[in-house]
Design a protein around this motif. Structure first.
Motif, PDB file in Angstrom:
ATOM      1  N   GLY A   1       0.825  -1.199   0.000  1.00  0.00           N
ATOM      2  CA  GLY A   1       0.000   0.000   0.000  1.00  0.00           C
ATOM      3  C   GLY A   1       0.860   1.249   0.000  1.00  0.00           C
ATOM      4  O   GLY A   1       2.063   1.179  -0.284  1.00  0.00           O
ATOM      5  N   PRO A   2       0.221   2.396   0.327  1.00  0.00           N
ATOM      6  CA  PRO A   2      -1.145   2.579   0.816  1.00  0.00           C
ATOM      7  C   PRO A   2      -2.168   2.586  -0.319  1.00  0.00           C
ATOM      8  O   PRO A   2      -1.821   2.791  -1.483  1.00  0.00           O
ATOM      9  CB  PRO A   2      -1.078   3.957   1.493  1.00  0.00           C
ATOM     10  CG  PRO A   2      -0.030   4.695   0.718  1.00  0.00           C
ATOM     11  CD  PRO A   2       0.994   3.661   0.336  1.00  0.00           C
TER      12      PRO A   2
ATOM     13  N   SER B   1      -5.171  -3.993   4.622  1.00  0.00           N
ATOM     14  CA  SER B   1      -5.173  -3.057   5.742  1.00  0.00           C
ATOM     15  C   SER B   1      -6.545  -2.855   6.365  1.00  0.00           C
ATOM     16  O   SER B   1      -6.659  -2.508   7.540  1.00  0.00           O
ATOM     17  CB  SER B   1      -4.614  -1.707   5.284  1.00  0.00           C
ATOM     18  OG  SER B   1      -5.328  -1.210   4.170  1.00  0.00           O
TER      19      SER B   1
ATOM     20  N   ASP C   1     -12.261   6.428   5.349  1.00  0.00           N
ATOM     21  CA  ASP C   1     -11.309   5.409   5.785  1.00  0.00           C
ATOM     22  C   ASP C   1     -11.622   4.816   7.154  1.00  0.00           C
ATOM     23  O   ASP C   1     -11.062   3.788   7.531  1.00  0.00           O
ATOM     24  CB  ASP C   1      -9.881   5.959   5.782  1.00  0.00           C
ATOM     25  CG  ASP C   1      -9.699   7.138   6.743  1.00  0.00           C
ATOM     26  OD1 ASP C   1     -10.703   7.591   7.315  1.00  0.00           O
ATOM     27  OD2 ASP C   1      -8.552   7.618   6.894  1.00  0.00           O
TER      28      ASP C   1
ATOM     29  N   ARG D   1      -3.669   6.349  10.310  1.00  0.00           N
ATOM     30  CA  ARG D   1      -2.905   5.967   9.125  1.00  0.00           C
ATOM     31  C   ARG D   1      -2.080   7.166   8.678  1.00  0.00           C
ATOM     32  O   ARG D   1      -2.452   8.320   8.898  1.00  0.00           O
ATOM     33  CB  ARG D   1      -3.828   5.493   7.991  1.00  0.00           C
ATOM     34  CG  ARG D   1      -4.706   6.554   7.401  1.00  0.00           C
ATOM     35  CD  ARG D   1      -5.549   6.048   6.227  1.00  0.00           C
ATOM     36  NE  ARG D   1      -6.417   7.109   5.728  1.00  0.00           N
ATOM     37  CZ  ARG D   1      -6.053   8.006   4.821  1.00  0.00           C
ATOM     38  NH1 ARG D   1      -4.850   7.962   4.273  1.00  0.00           N
ATOM     39  NH2 ARG D   1      -6.894   8.943   4.425  1.00  0.00           N
TER      40      ARG D   1
ATOM     41  N   ASP E   1       1.709   8.009   5.888  1.00  0.00           N
ATOM     42  CA  ASP E   1       2.458   7.559   4.717  1.00  0.00           C
ATOM     43  C   ASP E   1       3.307   6.323   4.993  1.00  0.00           C
ATOM     44  O   ASP E   1       3.861   5.736   4.063  1.00  0.00           O
ATOM     45  CB  ASP E   1       3.367   8.688   4.210  1.00  0.00           C
ATOM     46  CG  ASP E   1       2.579   9.842   3.624  1.00  0.00           C
ATOM     47  OD1 ASP E   1       1.414   9.613   3.246  1.00  0.00           O
ATOM     48  OD2 ASP E   1       3.124  10.961   3.556  1.00  0.00           O
TER      49      ASP E   1
ATOM     50  N   LYS F   1       2.266   3.726   7.562  1.00  0.00           N
ATOM     51  CA  LYS F   1       1.536   2.561   8.071  1.00  0.00           C
ATOM     52  C   LYS F   1       0.076   2.898   8.331  1.00  0.00           C
ATOM     53  O   LYS F   1      -0.330   4.065   8.383  1.00  0.00           O
ATOM     54  CB  LYS F   1       2.177   2.038   9.355  1.00  0.00           C
ATOM     55  CG  LYS F   1       2.262   3.033  10.491  1.00  0.00           C
ATOM     56  CD  LYS F   1       3.003   2.442  11.684  1.00  0.00           C
ATOM     57  CE  LYS F   1       3.152   3.451  12.829  1.00  0.00           C
ATOM     58  NZ  LYS F   1       4.024   4.571  12.454  1.00  0.00           N
ATOM     59  N   TRP F   2      -0.716   1.823   8.489  1.00  0.00           N
ATOM     60  CA  TRP F   2      -2.123   1.893   8.887  1.00  0.00           C
ATOM     61  C   TRP F   2      -2.211   1.137  10.206  1.00  0.00           C
ATOM     62  O   TRP F   2      -1.790  -0.013  10.306  1.00  0.00           O
ATOM     63  CB  TRP F   2      -2.997   1.252   7.829  1.00  0.00           C
ATOM     64  CG  TRP F   2      -4.484   1.335   8.034  1.00  0.00           C
ATOM     65  CD1 TRP F   2      -5.178   0.990   9.160  1.00  0.00           C
ATOM     66  CD2 TRP F   2      -5.459   1.782   7.095  1.00  0.00           C
ATOM     67  NE1 TRP F   2      -6.526   1.191   8.982  1.00  0.00           N
ATOM     68  CE2 TRP F   2      -6.727   1.679   7.718  1.00  0.00           C
ATOM     69  CE3 TRP F   2      -5.400   2.257   5.788  1.00  0.00           C
ATOM     70  CZ2 TRP F   2      -7.916   2.014   7.076  1.00  0.00           C
ATOM     71  CZ3 TRP F   2      -6.581   2.595   5.150  1.00  0.00           C
ATOM     72  CH2 TRP F   2      -7.825   2.476   5.785  1.00  0.00           C
TER      73      TRP F   2
ATOM     74  N   TRP G   1       3.705  -0.180   5.255  1.00  0.00           N
ATOM     75  CA  TRP G   1       3.682  -0.138   3.792  1.00  0.00           C
ATOM     76  C   TRP G   1       5.014  -0.604   3.215  1.00  0.00           C
ATOM     77  O   TRP G   1       6.070  -0.052   3.508  1.00  0.00           O
ATOM     78  CB  TRP G   1       3.392   1.282   3.296  1.00  0.00           C
ATOM     79  CG  TRP G   1       2.127   1.907   3.797  1.00  0.00           C
ATOM     80  CD1 TRP G   1       1.996   3.172   4.285  1.00  0.00           C
ATOM     81  CD2 TRP G   1       0.824   1.337   3.846  1.00  0.00           C
ATOM     82  NE1 TRP G   1       0.693   3.419   4.644  1.00  0.00           N
ATOM     83  CE2 TRP G   1      -0.052   2.303   4.377  1.00  0.00           C
ATOM     84  CE3 TRP G   1       0.302   0.097   3.490  1.00  0.00           C
ATOM     85  CZ2 TRP G   1      -1.414   2.082   4.568  1.00  0.00           C
ATOM     86  CZ3 TRP G   1      -1.053  -0.133   3.690  1.00  0.00           C
ATOM     87  CH2 TRP G   1      -1.884   0.839   4.212  1.00  0.00           C
TER      88      TRP G   1
END
Length: 609
Positions: free
Chosen positions: A107-108, A125, A260, A273, A275, A277-278, A301
């Motif tokens: 991702g993301p 995710s 989201d 979330r 740039d 990780k989520w 990511w």
């Protein structure tokens, strides 16, 4: 109605892809050897099984024992059974609770509408925040279908009504109670999307005529005509079909692309979330009292099939990852402290040709391109990057697919011979483009993944050197790539069509046909052909296997003539790896078949000792 009991469910349903056959014992004039396997279910996941051979004659019984050592994962009654209902839990006797599970995530995502996505950037995710009607059991490689939000279900004798009974007391993350209205709203969005909305799984429910809610805890799917139960149940068990709150769908007119954090009912809740990780956290009010075991999940990511993905796992940045490059994933378990599994998906890959665009609207040109492109070489160029296997239109491992040796004899599928290339040049000249003169420069849409960045230049060179066709490569992120292919904003693109059960009725029409009056959502070539759609209709209604195979032969012949796409692969392997801290997974070195499923993580715990 035929009632599926949850108390017996796990022993009744063995797998989507394997069937067990039993026969009644009968007297016979000759002695008969019968093998009886006895398993004693204990509170452990691994057992030693004794296999007893029983030799029977008419009046004399003689038993001969032999000990067979075999590792067996036994799915015992999983948790509370106050209402005879199935509840997911780990198979380990003494699991620990707490900790942060770090997952390698592709991702993301570019948007958040699962109904409009086929990329793991969304599914990987988001899935831990939601539940589905049914699910696949991730604790064993047979991944049988088990209950999720529906504790049981019935199929009518005529095969045209599927009735699901929902658990009571299930809460969304905002405290609202789940009812059948939420399930209906979710599936209405998937099956009957309003104009302007994309539904990439609508094709799996083409036979559904209506979704009915007799009461707050019952949902019925009424079919226009019967379909194979295994294919239908696989569709209902897909993690891609998250149950969404009706109020959320209504408030956003069914479009969740920018939402989201809408509440689900799943084992984890949205936390943040960015740039990198989520992050999701444990749902302390989850309806399953056993789960989840971990307090927090971080989806980190990483780009699929890259050295960075492997390094993150080996270096401890992640505890689990998928999309390991084959050269790493094949033997990751050989490294101390690591485990591996192989996810097999029924995947048909192709080079999509946009038949609505100038030049590509001519079947002579498309057939010439099919003859000139060397699909086996395209696959060979990425053998250490992605786990794919060269093949024809129909997915491998099914009675409809040609063998490799059979495929190697067919022009347009095999590596081109001198005769094939001469015919390709002749067709280009007949179409008015001798040696590519006057042919428009093609837009070669390319995902920013290692496999496509490798394959597309090779394809570009083949078209130029063999046919004089020029092309310009345009790079795109994963989610934007899906949008452009769906909208037809490209000339040539590498793509694929996935199957839930390997039956052409759930992926072939989706790749090349129409659904109602519209193009099916995976028909990225935008090809309309009445003969194809009529053959697919005959195939869907036919139950005799030999006649079905005959129809697929006719479909193959038609596709070779019309060439809306160039077949490249008919099998995919995705390599998983995880460290020894992660417990509750299926046994090490397993092979299993799903469509990128098993991303709820409610059966997994961490041993950080």
């Amino acid at each position: 109605m035929k009632r599926i009991s949850t108390a017996l469910l796990v022993t009744v349903i063995s797998s989507l892809f394997l069937a067990a056959c039993a026969s009644s014992p009968a007297a016979a004039p000759e002695p008969q050897i019968v093998e009886v396997i006895k398993e004693v279910i204990k509170e452990v996941p691994v057992e030693v099984v004794k296999e007893v051979e029983v030799v029977r004659e008419v009046e004399v019984v003689k038993e001969v024992e032999k000990e067979v050592i075999r590792e067996v994962v036994v799915i015992a009654t999983p948790g509370p059974v106050s209402e005879g209902q199935f509840f997911m839990q780990t198979l380990d006797a003494f699991p620990q609770r707490g900790g942060t599970l770090r997952l390698g995530a592709h991702g993301p995502p570019a948007h958040f509408d699962m109904a409009a996505s086929v990329t793991i950037a969304n599914h990987g995710s988001q899935s831990a925040m939601y539940d589905t009607l049914l699910r696949h059991d991730p604790r064993t490689s047979s991944v049988p279908i088990v209950p999720d939000l529906a504790h049981s279900w019935e199929i009518s004798p005529d095969g045209q009504t599927y009735r699901f009974f929902l658990r009571k007391g299930v809460k969304f993350h905002d405290g609202a109670e789940l009812t059948s209205a939420d399930v209906k709203a979710t599936y209405d969005r998937i099956i009957f999307p309003r104009e302007g909305l994309v539904s990439l799984r609508q094709v799996f429910f083409q036979a559904v005529e209506s979704v009915v809610t007799p009461d707050d805890y019952t949902v019925e799917f009424v079919l226009k005509e019967p379909r194979a139960p295994d294919t239908m149940l696989a569709s209902f068990a897909s993690e891609w079909n998250h149950i969404v709150k009706k109020d959320v769908l209504d408030a956003n007119d069914g479009n969740l692309r920018q939402i989201d954090d809408h509440p689900g009912t799943g084992p984890f809740k949205y936390m943040s979330r960015d740039d990198d990780k989520w992050v999701v956290e444990k749902n302390v009010d989850y309806w399953n009292p056993n789960a989840p075991y971990v307090d927090r999940i971080e989806h980190v990511w990483l780009v699929a099939w890259t050295p960075q993905n492997t390094a993150a796992l080996l270096g401890g940045q992640t505890d689990w990852t998928m999309w390991l490059a084959p050269k790493d994933g094949r033997n990751i378990a050989d490294k101390e402290g690591f485990n591996q599994a192989r996810m097999h998906s029924f995947t048909a890959g192709m080079v999509n040709l946009n038949v609505e665009h100038e030049g590509l609207d001519n079947p002579l040109v498309r057939r010439a391109m099919m003859l000139a492109v060397d699909a086996p070489i395209l696959v060979e160029t990425v053998k250490d990057i992605i786990g794919i296997e060269w093949g024809e239109f129909f997915v491998a491992g099914t009675p409809y697919a040609l063998s490799s040796s059979e495929s190697a004899k067919i022009p347009g599928i095999r590596s081109p011979t001198e005769e094939d290339l001469a015919e390709a040049k002749r067709l280009m000249a007949e179409a008015g483009y001798p040696d590519g003169e006057g042919f428009p420069t093609l837009d070669l849409l390319t995902r920013e993944t290692p496999d496509q960045r490798t394959q597309m230049p090779a394809l570009q060179a083949m078209l130029l050197e063999r046919l004089g066709i020029k092309g310009e490569i345009r790079l795109s992120d994963v989610s934007q790539y899906i949008e452009d292919t769906v909208d037809g904003n490209y000339d040539v693109a590498l793509g694929s069509s996935k199957s839930l059960a390997g039956d052409p009725s759930d992926y072939f029409r989706n790749a090349y046909g129409v659904c109602g009056e519209q193009l099916c959502d995976n028909n990225f070539s935008r090809w309309r052909n009445d003969e194809f759609n009529q053959l697919m209709r005959e195939f869907e209604l036919e139950l005799d296997l030999d006649k079905r195979i005959a129809i697929t032969n006719d479909l193959r012949t038609l596709l070779l003539q019309e060439a809306p796409a160039i077949p490249t692969i008919n099998s995919e392997i995705v390599y998983w790896g995880w460290n020894d801290d992660v417990k509750g997974m299926m046994p090490n070195d397993s092979d299993f078949f799903t469509w990128y499923e098993l991303h709820k993580w409610d059966n997994v715990w961490l041993d950080r000792r």
